[in-house]
Design an enzyme around this catalytic site. Structure first.
Site, PDB file in Angstrom:
ATOM      1  CD  GLU A 177      -9.253   1.516   1.082  1.00 17.66           C
ATOM      2  OE1 GLU A 177      -9.798   2.626   0.896  1.00 17.66           O
ATOM      3  OE2 GLU A 177      -9.846   0.540   1.553  1.00 17.66           O
ATOM      4  CB  CYS A 197      -4.396   9.260  -0.089  1.00 18.86           C
ATOM      5  SG  CYS A 197      -4.650   8.692   1.595  1.00 18.86           S
TER       6      CYS A 197
HETATM    7  P1  NAD Z   1       1.429   3.709  -7.138  1.00 16.88           P
HETATM    8  O1  NAD Z   1       0.071   3.393  -7.644  1.00 16.88           O
HETATM    9  O2  NAD Z   1       2.409   4.274  -8.079  1.00 16.88           O
HETATM   10  O3  NAD Z   1       2.099   2.382  -6.534  1.00 16.88           O
HETATM   11  C1  NAD Z   1       1.444   1.619  -5.542  1.00 16.88           C
HETATM   12  C2  NAD Z   1       1.965   0.195  -5.597  1.00 16.88           C
HETATM   13  O4  NAD Z   1       1.554  -0.388  -6.830  1.00 16.88           O
HETATM   14  C3  NAD Z   1       3.490   0.087  -5.547  1.00 16.88           C
HETATM   15  O5  NAD Z   1       3.860  -0.992  -4.731  1.00 16.88           O
HETATM   16  C4  NAD Z   1       3.845  -0.180  -6.998  1.00 16.88           C
HETATM   17  O6  NAD Z   1       5.065  -0.856  -7.169  1.00 16.88           O
HETATM   18  C5  NAD Z   1       2.665  -1.035  -7.434  1.00 16.88           C
HETATM   19  N1  NAD Z   1       2.455  -1.098  -8.896  1.00 16.88           N
HETATM   20  C6  NAD Z   1       2.833  -0.205  -9.831  1.00 16.88           C
HETATM   21  N2  NAD Z   1       2.497  -0.643 -11.063  1.00 16.88           N
HETATM   22  C7  NAD Z   1       1.869  -1.838 -10.903  1.00 16.88           C
HETATM   23  C8  NAD Z   1       1.288  -2.781 -11.791  1.00 16.88           C
HETATM   24  N3  NAD Z   1       1.299  -2.609 -13.095  1.00 16.88           N
HETATM   25  N4  NAD Z   1       0.721  -3.891 -11.255  1.00 16.88           N
HETATM   26  C9  NAD Z   1       0.690  -4.096  -9.915  1.00 16.88           C
HETATM   27  N5  NAD Z   1       1.259  -3.237  -9.033  1.00 16.88           N
HETATM   28  C10 NAD Z   1       1.837  -2.125  -9.512  1.00 16.88           C
HETATM   29  O7  NAD Z   1       1.234   4.669  -5.863  1.00 16.88           O
HETATM   30  P2  NAD Z   1       2.341   5.388  -4.978  1.00 16.88           P
HETATM   31  O8  NAD Z   1       2.952   6.497  -5.766  1.00 16.88           O
HETATM   32  O9  NAD Z   1       3.241   4.411  -4.335  1.00 16.88           O
HETATM   33  O10 NAD Z   1       1.434   5.997  -3.823  1.00 16.88           O
HETATM   34  C11 NAD Z   1       0.734   7.197  -3.949  1.00 16.88           C
HETATM   35  C12 NAD Z   1      -0.714   6.952  -4.345  1.00 16.88           C
HETATM   36  O11 NAD Z   1      -1.359   6.147  -3.358  1.00 16.88           O
HETATM   37  C13 NAD Z   1      -1.514   8.247  -4.396  1.00 16.88           C
HETATM   38  O12 NAD Z   1      -2.367   8.221  -5.481  1.00 16.88           O
HETATM   39  C14 NAD Z   1      -2.301   8.212  -3.092  1.00 16.88           C
HETATM   40  O13 NAD Z   1      -3.471   8.988  -3.102  1.00 16.88           O
HETATM   41  C15 NAD Z   1      -2.583   6.756  -2.948  1.00 16.88           C
HETATM   42  N6  NAD Z   1      -2.886   6.424  -1.560  1.00 16.88           N
HETATM   43  C16 NAD Z   1      -4.184   6.178  -1.217  1.00 16.88           C
HETATM   44  C17 NAD Z   1      -4.507   5.927   0.111  1.00 16.88           C
HETATM   45  C18 NAD Z   1      -5.918   5.653   0.542  1.00 16.88           C
HETATM   46  O14 NAD Z   1      -6.119   5.159   1.654  1.00 16.88           O
HETATM   47  N7  NAD Z   1      -6.917   5.948  -0.267  1.00 16.88           N
HETATM   48  C19 NAD Z   1      -3.507   5.912   1.083  1.00 16.88           C
HETATM   49  C20 NAD Z   1      -2.192   6.162   0.672  1.00 16.88           C
HETATM   50  C21 NAD Z   1      -1.890   6.415  -0.640  1.00 16.88           C
END
Ligand code: NAD
Length: 556
Positions: A309, A343
């Site tokens: 997501e 999001c």
């Molecule tokens: P992010 O992608 O920076 O991080 C998300 C998770 O991924 C964290 O736990 C992070 O530590 C992990 N991560 C980072 N690098 C990684 C890697 N190389 N391998 C595996 N895992 C890794 O996102 P964020 O800043 O925490 O959250 C905001 C984002 O989430 C926004 O883009 C938002 O739109 C999205 N979001 C989407 C929904 C939805 O339902 N579509 C809901 C909430 C948030």
């Protein structure tokens, strides 16, 4: 491990009381609105304030990893500070290593052989007990969310409420689908066939910072209730709720190793989970850039499932036939709720030229009155941004907005008094940007709303859809034809018409399933909806040839 005896006769009563379902109707937790409706808001304020005081003595403690049902305390840790005041150290969390990830995955893999065979009704009992604890601790959990994510008290409680809803809704889905086991037609008189949906194995659950309860718990609930086991990695900005949830599940009777909690950097811990061949599936919620990388890496491994997501660039249309008061209210909530860090945040408003001036004037007036400040304070609408990266992004975007468009409100960071120790910024409105400007194309994840004037309805719709994302969208109009065309042509997974509680935000579990189209999601099936759980299950068609005597018995 506790195996419960289950009396069929009492099943319905049990489900009705625990999961709040009667005749399969599911009820949302919705704490504040329910108290408010019965004039008991003062209870909400008091309990929340008490919870804030209750958690303060726990600030600064050292947290372990939770693997195989045990506390694991590796050598290195990172400091977890609060975005509302970075002098507040909420705790120290372990920087998990490759060895820790391996231990967690091996434990989850071993426990899969036990957990998958446990009757789903037994799993639901554990869920029911956990839900009871989460409900009992919901003010405490909300208080932690305010401190670690900067959400105001209402948004923090909604986050916890949504987590409770996910647990109950997915439980009720298991009940209404009878554990996803169904008799099918028999191909021959001698055969009896059925369809049995079975779990895949170990799931890596990687969650974002912005819904530490709802999304972390929601994804875990989906995997666990269907019989999979989990290695959970929460975002480093908001790890406390994931820890508390894991503890609650363990106390509720979840066998050690079924849910393993591991913190650390995305590049080390997250990446090690993604790279492991023992992981059957990844449920990820987060940014498009990380989600795409996870999908690419998983595609290299045969039969790896990914439920991702991702982000959004959510548009709203305000037509010449709109009720402008409703539009202003809904767009304020959508664009600036939780400081634009949802999001589903409203980020582009396409406004008809005949109403633009009036609409914009009202929107600016309302925006300038929004209270930015400490989210612990009950009057605060907008708390801080999550971290220094988001803070500098806001300042960078603000400079771009002034250079290529006209800033109508906000645009500055806030450093008065105690706010200087956190990441506080003003809600910002900009207009006049060219269509290809970065602010109109990329997900910003800060409180910035771009206004674009339009003349023809079709052009507005075309601009809405001209985005790689397709998460949520909204429209304000009293014209039936415009509503119909919008609903027919808009490319988004979640759409709203004339909503004052959020132009593009605020989906409720069981009412508005939540998932993105295009680059906003990979499966086309929403969370909190009836297709979600089946993604954690694989179908097995079972046919048994029965003896002649049994065939005859069946006939009579
Ligand atoms: P992010 O992608 O920076 O991080 C998300 C998770 O991924 C964290 O736990 C992070 O530590 C992990 N991560 C980072 N690098 C990684 C890697 N190389 N391998 C595996 N895992 C890794 O996102 P964020 O800043 O925490 O959250 C905001 C984002 O989430 C926004 O883009 C938002 O739109 C999205 N979001 C989407 C929904 C939805 O339902 N579509 C809901 C909430 C948030």
């Amino acid at each position: 491990m506790a195996i419960f005896s289950f009396k069929q006769a009492r099943l319905q009563d049990f489900y009705a009381s625990v999961f709040r379902i009667s005749s399969m109707r599911f009820e949302n937790e919705d704490t504040f609105r329910k108290l408010s409706r019965s004039n008991k808001e003062s209870i909400f304020y008091k309990k929340y304030s008490d919870a804030i005081e209750d958690i303060k003595p726990q600030f600064g403690r050292k947290y372990p990893l939770l693997i195989d049902g045990k506390d694991v305390m590796p050598g290195n840790s990172f400091k977890h500070t609060s975005p509302l005041d970075t002098r507040i150290i909420l705790g120290y969390f372990p920087s998990g290593s490759l060895k820790d990830v391996k231990y967690a995955i091996t434990s989850a893999s071993k426990m899969f052989e036990i957990w998958r065979k446990i009757d789903y009704q037994e799993r639901l009992k554990i869920f029911a007990s956990a839900v009871k604890s989460i409900v009992a601790k919901k003010f405490e959990l909300s208080a932690w969310i305010t401190f670690e994510s900067g959400k105001n008290r209402f948004e923090a409680m909604s986050d916890v409420d949504e987590a409770i809803d996910f647990m109950r809704y997915y439980s009720s889905e298991m009940v209404s689908n009878k554990g996803f086991v169904a008799d099918t037609k028999s191909a021959r008189p001698s055969e009896r066939s059925k369809s049995v949906m079975k779990p895949y194995g170990v799931w890596g659950i990687i969650s974002p910072f912005n819904f530490p309860a709802a999304l972390t718990i929601g994804m875990c609930a989906g995997a666990l209730v269907t019989g999979n086991t989990v290695v959970l990695k929460p975002a480093s900005d908001t790890p406390i709720v994931g820890y508390l949830f894991t503890k609650i599940m363990m106390k509720a009777g979840l066998p050690g190793g079924v849910l393993n909690f591991i913190t650390g950097s995305g590049n080390i811990v997250g990446n090690a989970i993604v790279q492991s061949r023992m992981i059957a599936g990844i449920a990820f919620t987060g940014s498009k850039v990380v989600g795409d990388m996870i999908s690419d890496e998983s595609n290299k491994l045969k039969s790896r499932l990914v439920i991702a997501e991702l982000g959004g660039k959510n548009p709203v249309v305000v037509t010449a036939n709109a009720n402008l008061d409703n539009a202003v209210e809904g767009i304020i909530q959508g664009a600036f709720g939780y400081s634009g860090q949802k999001c589903s945040a409203t980020s582009r408003a396409y406004v008809h030229k005949d109403v633009k001036q009036d609409f914009t004037k009202r929107l600016i007036l309302r925006t300038n009155k929004l209270l930015v400040g400490n989210p612990v304070n009950s009057k605060t609408f907008m708390g801080p941004l999550i971290n220094s990266t988001a803070y500098s992004n806001y300042q960078k975007y603000s400079r771009i907005a002034s250079r290529y468009g006209k800033v109508l409100a906000g645009g500055k960071i806030k450093r008065d008094g105690d706010l200087k120790n956190g990441f506080f910024v003003e809600p910002m409105i900009v207009e006049g940007l060219p269509h290809d400007n970065l602010l109109l194309k990329e997900e910003l994840f800060v409180p910035i709303l771009c206004i674009v004037e339009y003349d023809k309805f079709d052009e507005a719709l075309e601009q809405c859809n001209k985005s790689e994302y397709g998460l949520t969208a909204g429209i304000y109009t009293d014209n039936k034809q415009e509503i119909e065309t919008f609903l027919q042509d808009i490319q988004a997974g979640v759409v709203y018409v004339n909503r004052t509680s959020g132009a593009t935000t605020g989906a409720m579990v069981g009412c508005q399933s939540f998932g993105g189209w295009k680059a906003s999601g990979t499966t086309g099936k929403g969370t909190g909806g009836s297709y979600y759980l089946s993604q954690f299950l694989q179908e097995q068609s079972q046919t048994i040839v029965v003896k002649r005597s049994e065939q005859r018995k069946k006939k009579h």
